[in-house]
Design a protein around this motif. Sequence first.
Motif, PDB file in Angstrom:
ATOM      1  N   ASP A  37     -12.509 -32.901   8.898  1.00 18.63           N
ATOM      2  CA  ASP A  37     -11.336 -32.951   9.776  1.00 18.63           C
ATOM      3  C   ASP A  37     -11.634 -33.768  11.028  1.00 18.63           C
ATOM      4  O   ASP A  37     -10.804 -34.572  11.475  1.00 18.63           O
TER       5      ASP A  37
ATOM      6  N   ASP B 136       2.972 -34.757   7.370  1.00 22.51           N
ATOM      7  CA  ASP B 136       3.163 -33.354   6.969  1.00 22.51           C
ATOM      8  C   ASP B 136       4.480 -33.173   6.212  1.00 22.51           C
ATOM      9  O   ASP B 136       4.529 -32.436   5.231  1.00 22.51           O
TER      10      ASP B 136
ATOM     11  N   HIS C  58       1.891 -26.446   6.767  1.00 25.77           N
ATOM     12  CA  HIS C  58       2.277 -27.749   7.328  1.00 25.77           C
ATOM     13  C   HIS C  58       3.127 -27.577   8.582  1.00 25.77           C
ATOM     14  O   HIS C  58       3.022 -28.389   9.509  1.00 25.77           O
TER      15      HIS C  58
ATOM     16  N   ASN D   3       0.688 -27.188  11.186  1.00 23.63           N
ATOM     17  CA  ASN D   3       0.101 -28.504  11.507  1.00 23.63           C
ATOM     18  C   ASN D   3       1.005 -29.267  12.478  1.00 23.63           C
ATOM     19  O   ASN D   3       0.524 -29.924  13.405  1.00 23.63           O
TER      20      ASN D   3
END
Lengths: 238, 238
Positions: A58, B94, B202, B205
């Motif tokens: 990451d 995403d 997501h 994210n």
Amino acid sequence: MASEHTAKAFDSDLQELTRLVAEMGGLVERMITESVDALIRRDVALGKRVVAADIEIDNLQRNIEERAVLTIARRQPMAIDLREIVSAMRVATDLERIGDLAKNMGKRVAALESDFQPLKLIRGLEHMTDLVLSQVKSVLDAYAAHDLPAAMNVWKGDEEVDAICTSLFRELLTYMMEDPRNISFCIHLMFCAKNIERIGDHATNIAETVFYMIEGQQITDKRPKGDMTTFATTVPGN
Amino acid sequence: MASEHTAKAFDSDLQELTRLVAEMGGLVERMITESVDALIRRDVALGKRVVAADIEIDNLQRNIEERAVLTIARRQPMAIDLREIVSAMRVATDLERIGDLAKNMGKRVAALESDFQPLKLIRGLEHMTDLVLSQVKSVLDAYAAHDLPAAMNVWKGDEEVDAICTSLFRELLTYMMEDPRNISFCIHLMFCAKNIERIGDHATNIAETVFYMIEGQQITDKRPKGDMTTFATTVPGN
């Protein structure tokens, strides 16, 4: 680009990006190998090391993205130069997803409490992993060498992976139907097989990025692909 | 940035990017709703429409990426301006992944041949989808409004989704153990439940991207998260 100085600075930026992508690729290849080894040998400690390694992946992805963006802003590259930078970002995104999939397999090792481990299944999983790993290696080599034919070979070549995955799914279903005590274990292996298949999909995404980098356009052909997700229509019980 | 002209041109580029991300978000929200509707109502045609819609999502993502890169190269934005552009690219990545997950659910509709459909399961799936969909909506609103507290609420809030997913998995396992004829069907629903859970990931994210955009650094806290993948250690049969 404006001057020879800028051109040299750009080349040095690009080299560093390519180096970081190669480093990330090496780490990801190791994560794939180790996660499947951990699954097969029920090595919980190795599974945990794979999970821990994902943080490095990451960080590398963020690092590549940041450097790529700064290079675009500072050097204002055009055409192939710009595509090189965008491609480094795209490859890093796919590698990060592969890292996630390996991490997910690493996590599952601890949950596999059953001793059930048919040899045929292990062989299938190993064979599938070998194929996918060689796709990942080949496409990263093709990316580094700007080798379009090699990338296109990877792009066309994941039908075998899909076929093995389908056959693994069928076998897992049979074990589940034979004995309900196998169900939890087999579900974990199904998710793992699906993860390995998805890693193969990311290898073909990287092949598409190589096409874009070299040819300057998105690939438009439909990839030949066996569709595994409808497996249930072809197995007993339906 | 160099001049008032450049600043205006940048603002117009950024507005267009934000508009494209919002468009993509709207389409993705619809794909989530429709894929789960198609699953529950066994509407194969609707499932196919979700699969077809994914092409549009992929095109929007490429379009956003291309425009973002050109904006960085042309306007050389710095600090918050640069982060705005990078964030648009990240959110689009995403959203593209969410589109893939909805597409995968749409594909599975055609494979669900069994008539088995316990009400409790449907309710669980619907409840989980409602929660995840509201997370996706909230985080896209937070992104559009630069609302950090709202984004952080989404970031902290996916424990409930994980809990429902774990309980769905347990229930599906029970059905599988009760009757082997349920196995194929239940496996499809497990993959779907996992997809919905990943859509929630997501959304978090995107919340992290909002943090980065506003604060200028990556979020470093560990997100509170129930780990579902080890479910098998807590269900019967182990």
